[in-house]
Design a protein around this motif. Sequence first.
Motif, PDB file in Angstrom:
ATOM      1  N   VAL A   8       0.801  -1.266  -0.114  1.00  0.00           N
ATOM      2  CA  VAL A   8      -0.143  -0.092  -0.031  1.00  0.00           C
ATOM      3  C   VAL A   8       0.889   1.195  -0.077  1.00  0.00           C
ATOM      4  N   ALA A   9       0.573   2.277  -0.989  1.00  0.00           N
ATOM      5  CA  ALA A   9       1.169   3.497  -1.020  1.00  0.00           C
ATOM      6  C   ALA A   9       0.123   4.349  -0.749  1.00  0.00           C
ATOM      7  N   CYS A  10       0.202   5.633   0.081  1.00  0.00           N
ATOM      8  CA  CYS A  10      -0.554   6.552   0.478  1.00  0.00           C
ATOM      9  C   CYS A  10      -0.233   7.829  -0.249  1.00  0.00           C
ATOM     10  N   LEU A  11      -1.071   8.537  -0.965  1.00  0.00           N
ATOM     11  CA  LEU A  11      -0.700   9.809  -1.621  1.00  0.00           C
ATOM     12  C   LEU A  11      -0.705  10.638  -0.466  1.00  0.00           C
ATOM     13  N   ILE A  65       3.050   1.412   5.277  1.00  0.00           N
ATOM     14  CA  ILE A  65       2.783   1.917   4.031  1.00  0.00           C
ATOM     15  C   ILE A  65       3.959   2.438   3.344  1.00  0.00           C
ATOM     16  N   THR A  66       3.901   2.851   2.132  1.00  0.00           N
ATOM     17  CA  THR A  66       4.971   3.581   1.308  1.00  0.00           C
ATOM     18  C   THR A  66       4.472   4.970   1.138  1.00  0.00           C
ATOM     19  N   PRO A  67       4.874   6.159   1.749  1.00  0.00           N
ATOM     20  CA  PRO A  67       4.342   7.336   1.435  1.00  0.00           C
ATOM     21  C   PRO A  67       4.841   7.814   0.075  1.00  0.00           C
ATOM     22  N   ALA A  68       3.731   8.306  -0.919  1.00  0.00           N
ATOM     23  CA  ALA A  68       3.998   8.725  -1.862  1.00  0.00           C
ATOM     24  C   ALA A  68       3.633  10.351  -1.932  1.00  0.00           C
ATOM     25  N   SER A  98       3.052  16.736  -9.501  1.00  0.00           N
ATOM     26  CA  SER A  98       3.362  15.967  -8.265  1.00  0.00           C
ATOM     27  C   SER A  98       2.931  14.571  -8.498  1.00  0.00           C
ATOM     28  N   LEU A  99       2.093  14.074  -9.482  1.00  0.00           N
ATOM     29  CA  LEU A  99       1.197  13.050  -9.364  1.00  0.00           C
ATOM     30  C   LEU A  99       1.887  11.775 -10.042  1.00  0.00           C
ATOM     31  N   GLY A 100       2.777  12.301 -10.914  1.00  0.00           N
ATOM     32  CA  GLY A 100       3.557  11.038 -11.821  1.00  0.00           C
ATOM     33  C   GLY A 100       4.056  10.032 -10.967  1.00  0.00           C
ATOM     34  N   ARG A 101       5.016  10.496 -10.198  1.00  0.00           N
ATOM     35  CA  ARG A 101       5.859   9.426  -9.506  1.00  0.00           C
ATOM     36  C   ARG A 101       4.871   8.449  -8.630  1.00  0.00           C
ATOM     37  N   ALA A 102       3.663   9.105  -7.945  1.00  0.00           N
ATOM     38  CA  ALA A 102       2.914   8.553  -7.184  1.00  0.00           C
ATOM     39  C   ALA A 102       1.989   7.186  -7.903  1.00  0.00           C
ATOM     40  N   VAL A 149      -6.425  11.429 -13.202  1.00  0.00           N
ATOM     41  CA  VAL A 149      -6.697  10.671 -14.751  1.00  0.00           C
ATOM     42  C   VAL A 149      -5.586  11.084 -15.410  1.00  0.00           C
ATOM     43  N   SER A 150      -5.052  12.179 -15.481  1.00  0.00           N
ATOM     44  CA  SER A 150      -4.168  12.626 -16.516  1.00  0.00           C
ATOM     45  C   SER A 150      -2.843  12.159 -16.104  1.00  0.00           C
ATOM     46  N   ALA A 151      -2.554  12.044 -14.797  1.00  0.00           N
ATOM     47  CA  ALA A 151      -1.120  11.218 -14.520  1.00  0.00           C
ATOM     48  C   ALA A 151      -1.261   9.651 -14.882  1.00  0.00           C
ATOM     49  N   VAL A 152      -2.299   9.062 -14.365  1.00  0.00           N
ATOM     50  CA  VAL A 152      -2.664   7.668 -14.856  1.00  0.00           C
ATOM     51  C   VAL A 152      -2.150   7.555 -16.376  1.00  0.00           C
TER      52      VAL A 152
END
Length: 323
Positions: free
Chosen positions: A28-31, A46-49, A58-62, A93-96
């Motif tokens: 589990v990663a949490c934004l 958890i993995t902090p994102a 900021s969302l691409g790596r997450a 959505v754009s980041a995905v």
Amino acid sequence: MSRILVTGGSGFIGSHLVEALIAQGHQVACLLRREQDRTWIKGLDITPARGDLSDPESLGRAVRKAEAICHLAGETKGPKFDRINARGTANLVSAVQTHCPGLKKLVYLSSMAAQGPGPAGRPLTEADPERPVSAYGRSKLAGEAALAALEPNTEVTVLRPPVVYGPRDDKTLALVSPARRGFLPLVRGRAQRISLLYVTDLVQAVLLALEKSGPGGKYLLSDGDIHRTADLGKILGGLLKVRVRAVPLPRSLVGLAALLSDGWSCLSGSPSIFGWDKYLELRQPNWSADCSAAREKLGFSPRYRAGQGFEITLNWYRNNGWI
């Protein structure tokens, strides 16, 4: 085991979901924003994102390594609902699309408010038209619309819960505090019909949506009962061991209080949970939902009736010094 990104994972509902995902063996990663309160997920594996839904860069790596996303983050305090609920979802959505085009599943926690109140005489169903009465509801509906750009490559499931309550929920205190003093203020009167959902049952619905294979869909959720607002006083009174009297409030007075609250929010710069937008929802006579579709297609089976759920919640409040 799957790699799952959770937005809103540090919040009331999200923290319960994160615990359940970890218990199932998921990674589990949490934004998380830099300044975000992490009280409820402290010590969890958890993995902090690092990222912010209002900052597309900021969302691409997450999202890059996610196999599934549970999008629970949302703005419930006005007036800037669109910033996170609509534009923030569009940013996700754009980041995905750019960084994780192979995403398998996305579960979006929307709200019954996105569809709007039920018709006279029966609970709301998915077949009823979408007629949100509040800016909050419209922002959640816009978030749902933004997710359509991911289909058909990603299975998108939208969950529309009613009022959700349980341990860690500070909003339920707005009911509990006056009930402890022997009264329950009502805006629409004793006969208003509402649906409720205990947080563990909502988590169950999210997990089922993640496990489900095939096309996604939109599903209303509830505990299976239709509650009248006056009945909440009886439930809380029995658990608190006090006699609770339902007190209908003049709608003009509540409307004035909502406007004053909005005015103070503008002056102070601090958003309020209660304002004109929330008043527009509270004045509706029917917020009951039929969860038959979720039962049939997701295998959703709510386990907690209101009496059980509120008993657990009140005990948690006591144990944590909230009441």
